[in-house]
Design a protein around this motif. Structure first.
Motif, mmCIF file in Angstrom:
data_model
loop_
_atom_site.group_PDB
_atom_site.id
_atom_site.type_symbol
_atom_site.label_atom_id
_atom_site.label_comp_id
_atom_site.label_asym_id
_atom_site.label_seq_id
_atom_site.Cartn_x
_atom_site.Cartn_y
_atom_site.Cartn_z
ATOM 1 N N PRO B 503 0.836 -1.196 0.000
ATOM 2 C CA PRO B 503 0.000 0.000 0.000
ATOM 3 C C PRO B 503 0.874 1.250 0.000
ATOM 4 O O PRO B 503 1.997 1.236 0.491
ATOM 5 C CB PRO B 503 -0.788 -0.098 1.307
ATOM 6 N N LYS B 504 0.309 2.341 -0.551
ATOM 7 C CA LYS B 504 1.079 3.567 -0.696
ATOM 8 C C LYS B 504 1.631 4.055 0.640
ATOM 9 O O LYS B 504 2.797 4.438 0.739
ATOM 10 C CB LYS B 504 0.186 4.633 -1.322
ATOM 11 N N SER B 505 0.762 4.024 1.693
ATOM 12 C CA SER B 505 1.182 4.580 2.977
ATOM 13 C C SER B 505 2.434 3.889 3.483
ATOM 14 O O SER B 505 3.329 4.528 4.044
ATOM 15 C CB SER B 505 0.052 4.441 3.977
ATOM 16 N N GLU B 506 2.520 2.569 3.251
ATOM 17 C CA GLU B 506 3.711 1.851 3.706
ATOM 18 C C GLU B 506 4.915 2.170 2.851
ATOM 19 O O GLU B 506 6.035 2.301 3.343
ATOM 20 C CB GLU B 506 3.477 0.342 3.636
ATOM 21 N N MET B 507 4.654 2.340 1.548
ATOM 22 C CA MET B 507 5.776 2.533 0.639
ATOM 23 C C MET B 507 6.499 3.844 0.889
ATOM 24 O O MET B 507 7.682 3.961 0.645
ATOM 25 C CB MET B 507 5.289 2.509 -0.805
ATOM 26 N N PHE B 508 5.740 4.855 1.330
ATOM 27 C CA PHE B 508 6.387 6.134 1.553
ATOM 28 C C PHE B 508 6.957 6.264 2.967
ATOM 29 O O PHE B 508 7.394 7.311 3.386
ATOM 30 C CB PHE B 508 5.432 7.280 1.227
ATOM 31 N N GLN B 509 6.881 5.182 3.737
ATOM 32 C CA GLN B 509 7.470 5.183 5.076
ATOM 33 C C GLN B 509 8.687 4.250 5.073
ATOM 34 O O GLN B 509 8.618 3.168 4.531
ATOM 35 C CB GLN B 509 6.470 4.618 6.105
ATOM 36 N N PRO B 510 9.775 4.656 5.703
ATOM 37 C CA PRO B 510 10.897 3.711 5.843
ATOM 38 C C PRO B 510 10.481 2.542 6.747
ATOM 39 O O PRO B 510 9.513 2.717 7.503
ATOM 40 C CB PRO B 510 12.000 4.543 6.482
ATOM 41 N N PRO B 511 11.124 1.418 6.744
ATOM 42 C CA PRO B 511 12.288 1.108 5.914
ATOM 43 C C PRO B 511 11.887 0.666 4.511
ATOM 44 O O PRO B 511 10.842 0.060 4.344
ATOM 45 C CB PRO B 511 12.929 -0.065 6.669
ATOM 46 N N HIS B 512 12.745 0.995 3.569
ATOM 47 C CA HIS B 512 12.478 0.595 2.188
ATOM 48 C C HIS B 512 13.533 -0.379 1.720
ATOM 49 O O HIS B 512 14.603 -0.478 2.304
ATOM 50 C CB HIS B 512 12.610 1.790 1.242
ATOM 51 N N HIS B 513 13.218 -0.952 0.611
ATOM 52 C CA HIS B 513 14.252 -1.621 -0.170
ATOM 53 C C HIS B 513 15.202 -0.523 -0.642
ATOM 54 O O HIS B 513 14.789 0.625 -0.867
ATOM 55 C CB HIS B 513 13.588 -2.307 -1.370
ATOM 56 N N ALA B 514 16.491 -0.855 -0.779
ATOM 57 C CA ALA B 514 17.496 0.166 -1.114
ATOM 58 C C ALA B 514 17.125 0.912 -2.394
ATOM 59 O O ALA B 514 17.309 2.124 -2.497
ATOM 60 C CB ALA B 514 18.858 -0.497 -1.270
ATOM 61 N N TYR B 515 16.566 0.202 -3.362
ATOM 62 C CA TYR B 515 16.263 0.850 -4.644
ATOM 63 C C TYR B 515 15.081 1.802 -4.506
ATOM 64 O O TYR B 515 15.105 2.911 -5.028
ATOM 65 C CB TYR B 515 15.976 -0.222 -5.704
ATOM 66 N N THR B 516 14.050 1.383 -3.779
ATOM 67 C CA THR B 516 12.911 2.260 -3.535
ATOM 68 C C THR B 516 13.377 3.521 -2.836
ATOM 69 O O THR B 516 12.965 4.636 -3.168
ATOM 70 C CB THR B 516 11.891 1.546 -2.632
ATOM 71 N N ASP B 517 14.260 3.333 -1.896
ATOM 72 C CA ASP B 517 14.795 4.449 -1.142
ATOM 73 C C ASP B 517 15.502 5.426 -2.081
ATOM 74 O O ASP B 517 15.314 6.637 -2.002
ATOM 75 C CB ASP B 517 15.770 3.895 -0.104
ATOM 76 N N LEU B 518 16.273 4.882 -3.020
ATOM 77 C CA LEU B 518 16.996 5.726 -3.975
ATOM 78 C C LEU B 518 16.006 6.495 -4.846
ATOM 79 O O LEU B 518 16.142 7.695 -5.058
ATOM 80 C CB LEU B 518 17.895 4.846 -4.837
ATOM 81 N N LEU B 519 14.993 5.792 -5.317
ATOM 82 C CA LEU B 519 13.979 6.438 -6.148
ATOM 83 C C LEU B 519 13.327 7.586 -5.398
ATOM 84 O O LEU B 519 13.187 8.690 -5.899
ATOM 85 C CB LEU B 519 12.886 5.432 -6.523
ATOM 86 N N LEU B 520 12.929 7.284 -4.165
ATOM 87 C CA LEU B 520 12.224 8.285 -3.363
ATOM 88 C C LEU B 520 13.103 9.498 -3.104
ATOM 89 O O LEU B 520 12.666 10.637 -3.222
ATOM 90 C CB LEU B 520 11.779 7.677 -2.034
ATOM 91 N N SER B 521 14.370 9.228 -2.785
ATOM 92 C CA SER B 521 15.241 10.339 -2.414
ATOM 93 C C SER B 521 15.641 11.155 -3.639
ATOM 94 O O SER B 521 16.131 12.265 -3.504
ATOM 95 C CB SER B 521 16.488 9.817 -1.716
ATOM 96 N N SER B 522 15.438 10.608 -4.846
ATOM 97 C CA SER B 522 15.868 11.331 -6.038
ATOM 98 C C SER B 522 14.832 12.327 -6.531
ATOM 99 O O SER B 522 15.102 13.087 -7.452
ATOM 100 C CB SER B 522 16.169 10.354 -7.170
ATOM 101 N N VAL B 523 13.644 12.296 -5.960
ATOM 102 C CA VAL B 523 12.611 13.210 -6.451
ATOM 103 C C VAL B 523 12.880 14.606 -5.913
ATOM 104 O O VAL B 523 12.899 14.813 -4.705
ATOM 105 C CB VAL B 523 11.225 12.747 -5.976
#
Lengths: 452, 552
Positions: B503-523
């Motif tokens: 779900p979106k709410s979980e995806m935008f909360q840490p902890p993430h997979h390293a790649y998701t984290d990279l994607l999120l931090s690049s915006v």
């Protein structure tokens, strides 16, 4: 401008070479020589002014002429810059362009000079400026007609056609005017032509365009041929036969080629392979030789009108291979569009996709190709008739007329009006070819948004 | 007019017109622009606002069919509009450089990068070939291109899009110009690639004290790059201020509306009942283009009335997953189920009802609508094809659909796609999908070609339609801001695999997979210090492509 002139110029040269060369048996070199002669005219003009120099320099005079031209170009640009206080046009003009302007101006002066000279020919002597003068008259008249026709188009018609005419170059309006004239001549030939195409009159070999005292006849303004048929009438009927048959053939070629090409583009796979390889095989044999071969074979089966229909089908099939190639390429580009994918996913059939989705988006290149293809078919038919295999007598046809009247070219030195006879049907072919190319070029430019 | 020597570029009261349909239409109406040495000016506005035209006019240049009809352009005291061709030739490339939006289209594919790089310095007599090549390698190093000594000897197709964009920036720098005009240099790039290009452009511009005009429609990007921002709307200047003032305290309503776009967010929906049959279920799909594997054991479900956003960079297999669902690319293994029943894998073997249920909306509305058909025909075809309606009934249904997408029917039904704006075309694409009355719609990057205001309108429309018609969406995108506003569930893909989903709410909360984290931090965010902070936090080696390479 260069692109729009190259194609018709080549077509014109091709026609003249194919049709007149056979007759005169002189070969291509003669024409190259003639072109060179025309290019040399400005230098020759300068000869009078620079006679003493030439006497000294002898064979090196060309270098002097070129140097003069360069100085002229440089001076023209410098004066232009001075007089207009560095307007961007003169300021940023490359030297080669300035050279071109000076060369063109020299050429115009020479042409006008020759034109004025052409009226001072002595009576009774052969008129050596006849062809030059006729060509110039025709050029001026057709330019004026083209501009007037465009003005006319700007004033009548609906808002959209008026806009079309406003944006049209003069070459295109000239092309349209000529095509309209040909169409009228072809459709209303029996009403326009003063005599029938097959009627034989007792007086053969009437000289065209001269008063009765010199052997002309006002009832036959363009004279009669060796067996006494009216040449003007045959020219008009020739439009009906040659142009009409070429048109039918091109339409047939397009029907075959476009359907096949789009099928190949949509279905891909083995359909594409089979059709493409078949076309490759047909294209591997030189077109003219192949059609000669097939028509010769067909002539043992058919005769008269049947043979003409056989010729139509044969040329259409051979020419449809080129259309197939084009429409397959155009179709391939359209098939990858998302709206085609959307219609595939909707579950549409092949017929709907070809005729409703692809065809409307391919009209521009196909129309352009139609114009060019029409010219080629037309030339092929003229060439076949010239060789005696195309449209059969007594039907009038321009290719056959060139062949029949060819010997009159030998009169060029002492009776140019007579020598003009084979050039009339040849010119009719060339003129239509040029006109169609002008129109096609304009349509291509409109559809592709190309700028000069 | 006084020529202030403080200013490198001074454009006074510029009017620009474009030739269209036999008349000259105004493009820019009296805009002033000034730029000091070493300063970066951001030009923002929607498409058609005249940003690129104004940027090119700063070089004294106009595209074909465009003319500068009034005003003055001074570059370092030189009147560019009165200067001759040779005078301009001495400036362009040497003192003024231009970086185009698509580096791939702007490099000559037949020459190596370094040869194109050295052309301007040699032509202008700034450096010899050997010097320029050496300098080129140094610039490549500063722009952090991999293997700087060697990469210049490749052809443009042998390097990636982000690298090409950096090579183009290096090329613009080759003569050490006083001014560079960047025309949307990162718009065509992925977020993870974009961040690297942004960081290197910002660095190199600062290092050589080059002035720059940065043209973009992305506010968050311009916030990182520019010292001052100028907002354009339909050829008029809306306002101009330094970046911080502009972000915190915009004066004009239009600017405020631009800033507010990113605020749209749908409420989180309740969790799906366990045991409910998903509308579309992708089960262990493996697919390949010929021998090249693209998807590897991909599974996800899409439930009724939900939006599943599939994110990932280009080449991660998002669009291929959609092609498998539609049946354009039959999977090698695995199956696609529609409401619990397996669909034939090839679209040609599906029946009309099955085809009807899954519709698609495309990224490029230009190529998705047949340019030779009227809007009525485009929307009417599926109505007739699936529902069998003809004549007046068909027209009535088309009008209903046009009402649905908020375009007045009588005004638009007979128009051609070329007579519509980008956003309106995208709405027609939506209407065509709705005409089939499907349960499921694939939205393939539907907003990425649109301006932010327009894109927001499309997102709101899609959200409303979903609520009204209980539609399910598969939303393919690389823009996480879009995901945040519309998605219910998120699937993150990388190299043909699903790396994370939920779900979106979980995806935008840490902890993430390293790649998701990279994607999120690049915006990029609307904070002018975001890039600086991020670089300080993570280090230059841990952002963008460099980080992706490390991961795999």
């Amino acid at each position: 401008m260069s692109r729009s002139l190259v194609v018709p110029a080549i077509a014109l040269l091709f026609t003249v070479i194919v049709l007149v060369d056979f007759v005169m048996g002189i070969g291509v070199l003669w024409y190259l020589y003639a072109v060179l002669q025309i290019l040399m005219v400005p230098f020759e003009l300068m000869t009078t002014a620079t006679a003493p120099m030439v006497a000294v320099l002898g064979g090196w005079k060309w270098i002097v002429y070129l140097a003069l031209l360069c100085v002229g170009g440089y001076g023209f640009r410098a004066v232009g810059q001075r007089l207009t206080k560095n307007r961007p046009f003169y300021r940023d003009m490359p030297f080669s362009v300035a050279l071109g302007y000076v060369f063109a101006a020299t050429l115009i002066v020479v042409v006008l000079l020759n034109y004025s000279r052409s009226f001072s020919t002595l009576g009774g002597m052969p008129d050596s400026y006849f062809f030059f003068r006729s060509a110039l008259h025709f050029l001026v008249l057709s330019s004026v007609a083209a501009v007037l026709f465009r003005q006319f188009g700007c004033m009548v018609g609906t808002a959209s056609t008026r806009k079309l005419f406003r944006q049209m170059p003069a070459t295109a309006s000239f092309g349209i005017l000529i095509i309209i004239c040909y169409a009228i001549a072809a459709i209303f030939a029996p009403m326009i032509a003063p005599h029938g195409q097959e009627t034989i009159f007792p007086r053969a070999n009437i000289i065209p365009l001269v008063p009765e005292a010199m052997g002309g006849d006002p009832a036959f303004p363009l004279g009669t041929d060796q067996i006494g048929r009216d040449i003007l009438s045959r020219l008009i009927y020739g439009a009906q036969n040659t142009v009409g048959i070429a048109f039918v053939t091109t339409v047939l070629a397009f029907f075959l080629g476009v359907t096949g090409g789009f099928l190949a583009a949509v279905l891909r796979g083995w359909v594409d392979q089979v059709l493409s390889r078949l076309v490759d095989v047909l294209m591997a044999i030189p077109a003219l030789i192949f059609s000669l071969l097939l028509i010769t074979a067909a002539s043992s089966l058919f005769s008269g009108t049947g043979l003409t229909w056989a010729m139509i089908v044969i040329i259409a099939v051979i020419d449809s291979t080129r259309v197939f190639r084009l429409s397959r390429a155009v179709g391939m580009n359209i098939v990858v569009m998302d709206y085609i994918e959307a219609s595939r996913l909707r579950g549409e059939g092949v017929g709907y996709m070809i005729f409703r989705e692809i065809l409307p988006n391919a009209t521009a290149p196909l129309l352009a190709e139609f114009g060019l293809r029409f010219c080629f078919v037309f030339l092929t038919i003229a060439a076949l008739s010239f060789l005696g295999l195309g449209i059969q007598p007594p039907l009038a046809d321009w290719g056959t007329m060139v062949k029949d009247l060819g010997q009159f070219v030998n009169y060029a030195a002492f009776l140019p009006q007579y020598a003009m006879l084979p050039l009339l049907p040849a010119g009719a072919i060339a003129l239509l070819t040029v006109a169609v190319n002008f129109v096609v070029d304009w349509m291509l430019q409109r559809s592709s948004g190309l700028k000069e | 007019m006084a020529k202030d020597s403080d200013f490198l570029v001074q454009m006074n009261d510029i009017y620009i017109e474009g030739r269209s349909d036999e008349t000259w239409m105004p493009i820019i109406n009296g805009v002033d622009l000034t730029l000091r040495r070493g300063e970066v000016l951001g030009l923002i506005g929607e498409s058609g606002a005249g940003k690129s035209t104004l940027g090119l006019a700063a070089m004294g240049f106009c595209r074909d069919g465009v003319r500068i009809s009034g005003g003055e352009v001074y570059f370092d005291g030189i009147d560019l509009l009165a200067a001759g061709a040779s005078a301009k030739r001495n400036l362009l490339g040497k003192r003024i450089a231009y970086v185009a939006q698509s580096a791939a289209a702007s490099f000559n594919p037949a020459h190596r990068l370094i040869d194109q790089h050295t052309e301007a310095p040699i032509r202008h007599g700034v450096m010899s070939r050997a010097e320029s090549e050496k300098d080129g390698m140094e610039l490549y190093q500063r722009l952090r291109l991999p293997n700087p000594d060697e990469i210049g000897f490749r052809y443009p197709h042998q390097v990636s899009g982000g690298q090409l964009q950096r090579a183009m920036t290096a090329m613009a720098m080759s003569c050490r110009p006083d001014l560079i005009i960047f025309d949307e240099p990162t718009t065509a790039l992925d977020v993870t690639t974009q961040i690297e290009v942004l960081a290197s452009i910002r660095d190199i511009v600062a290092q050589f004290n080059t002035a720059a005009i940065y043209i973009t429609h992305d506010l968050a990007v311009v916030a990182q790059m520019a010292d001052r921002i100028k907002v354009l709307l339909k050829g008029d200047e809306v306002e101009e201020a330094d970046t911080r003032t502009m972000l915190t305290d915009p004066k004009e309503d239009y600017t405020k509306s631009l800033w507010a776009v990113r605020a749209f967010q749908r409420p989180q929906k309740p969790a799906v009942l366990s045991g409910a049959t998903p509308v579309i279920s992708v089960k262990n799909v493996t697919a390949a283009y010929g021998p090249v594997p693209v998807l590897n054991d991909v599974s996800f479900d899409i439930h009724e009335g939900r939006t599943v956003a599939v994110v990932g960079e280009s080449g991660s297999g998002k669009s291929t997953a959609a092609r498998c669902i539609t049946g354009l690319l039959p999977p090698k293994q695995g199956s696609i189920e529609f409401e619990g029943q397996a669909l034939p894998s090839d679209y040609r073997r599906r029946n009309r009802m099955q085809l009807r249920q899954a519709q698609m909306i495309y990224q490029m509305a230009d190529t998705a609508l047949n340019p030779r058909k009227t809007i009525g025909e485009i929307i009417g075809r599926p109505v007739q094809f699936y529902m069998g309606l003809t004549g007046a009934a068909k027209r009535k249904r088309v009008e209903e659909l046009l009402d649905e997408i908020e375009l007045p029917a009588h005004q638009y039904i007979d128009r051609l796609p070329s007579e519509l704006s980008g956003g309106q075309k995208q709405r027609i694409g939506i209407a065509r999908a709705l005409a089939a009355e499907p349960k499921f719609i694939i939205c393939d990057e539907v907003t990425s070609a649109l301006d932010q205001l327009v894109a927001e309108g499309i997102l709101r429309l899609l959200a409303r339609l979903q609520d009204d018609l209980k539609l399910s969406y598969m939303f393919i995108t690389h823009d996480l801001a879009t995901v945040r506003s519309i998605a219910d569930e998120v699937v993150v893909m990388k190299d043909g695999r699903v790396v994370e989903q939920g779900p979106k709410s979980e995806m935008f909360q840490p902890p993430h997979h390293a790649y998701t984290d990279l994607l999120l931090s690049s915006v990029p965010e609307m904070d002018p210090d975001w890039l600086t902070k991020l670089l300080a936090e993570r280090g230059i080696e841990n952002i963008g492509d460099a980080a992706v390479t490390k991961m795999s």
